[in-house]
Design a protein around this motif. Sequence first.
Motif, PDB file in Angstrom:
ATOM      1  N   PRO A 129       0.836  -1.200   0.000  1.00 32.25           N
ATOM      2  CA  PRO A 129       0.000   0.000   0.000  1.00 32.25           C
ATOM      3  C   PRO A 129       0.875   1.256   0.000  1.00 32.25           C
ATOM      4  N   LEU A 130       0.446   2.286  -0.718  1.00 32.15           N
ATOM      5  CA  LEU A 130       1.236   3.502  -0.870  1.00 32.15           C
ATOM      6  C   LEU A 130       0.530   4.751  -0.357  1.00 32.15           C
ATOM      7  N   SER A 131      -0.540   4.600   0.406  1.00 31.71           N
ATOM      8  CA  SER A 131      -1.310   5.749   0.875  1.00 31.71           C
ATOM      9  C   SER A 131      -0.459   6.702   1.702  1.00 31.71           C
ATOM     10  N   ASN A 132      -0.535   7.980   1.344  1.00 28.00           N
ATOM     11  CA  ASN A 132       0.101   9.074   2.076  1.00 28.00           C
ATOM     12  C   ASN A 132       1.620   8.952   2.189  1.00 28.00           C
ATOM     13  N   LEU A 133       2.256   8.241   1.269  1.00 31.96           N
ATOM     14  CA  LEU A 133       3.714   8.140   1.268  1.00 31.96           C
ATOM     15  C   LEU A 133       4.303   9.196   0.339  1.00 31.96           C
ATOM     16  N   LYS A 134       5.522   9.623   0.635  1.00 34.68           N
ATOM     17  CA  LYS A 134       6.236  10.554  -0.223  1.00 34.68           C
ATOM     18  C   LYS A 134       6.947   9.772  -1.328  1.00 34.68           C
ATOM     19  N   SER A 135       7.352  10.487  -2.358  1.00 31.84           N
ATOM     20  CA  SER A 135       8.023   9.872  -3.500  1.00 31.84           C
ATOM     21  C   SER A 135       9.241   9.054  -3.072  1.00 31.84           C
ATOM     22  N   GLU A 136      10.042   9.577  -2.154  1.00 34.89           N
ATOM     23  CA  GLU A 136      11.247   8.890  -1.692  1.00 34.89           C
ATOM     24  C   GLU A 136      10.897   7.593  -0.957  1.00 34.89           C
ATOM     25  N   GLU A 137       9.819   7.618  -0.183  1.00 32.08           N
ATOM     26  CA  GLU A 137       9.385   6.422   0.537  1.00 32.08           C
ATOM     27  C   GLU A 137       8.893   5.356  -0.442  1.00 32.08           C
ATOM     28  N   ILE A 138       8.232   5.773  -1.494  1.00 33.21           N
ATOM     29  CA  ILE A 138       7.754   4.837  -2.510  1.00 33.21           C
ATOM     30  C   ILE A 138       8.942   4.204  -3.220  1.00 33.21           C
ATOM     31  N   LEU A 139       9.965   4.987  -3.496  1.00 34.66           N
ATOM     32  CA  LEU A 139      11.171   4.459  -4.123  1.00 34.66           C
ATOM     33  C   LEU A 139      11.818   3.388  -3.240  1.00 34.66           C
TER      34      LEU A 139
END
Length: 92
Positions: A72-82
């Motif tokens: 799940p990617l809810s409310n994550l920043k771009s760097e956290e998704i990376l």
Amino acid sequence: MAAIKFGPRIKELRIFLCQTSKSSEGVRNFIKQQYVPIKKNNPKFPILIRECSSIEPRLYARYEYGMEQCVPLSNLKSEEILERLRHLVTAN
């Protein structure tokens, strides 16, 4: 920028996001900032981006033999998704 090179075990990535929701804002930023460098490092690798209203953003990785993992990617920043993506690439 992202310097991720996918190995032979991972077969496909699917990114699901909402075009307008606040919870998908980081995913939209990730796509704007990271998609091109990732695709340049993996030109023949399938990365599917699916937009749908009012859904929770998620990242699916498909591996050999049909195995999948979902993050799940809810409310994550771009760097956290990376970082989540790097984990999925090295997980299996």
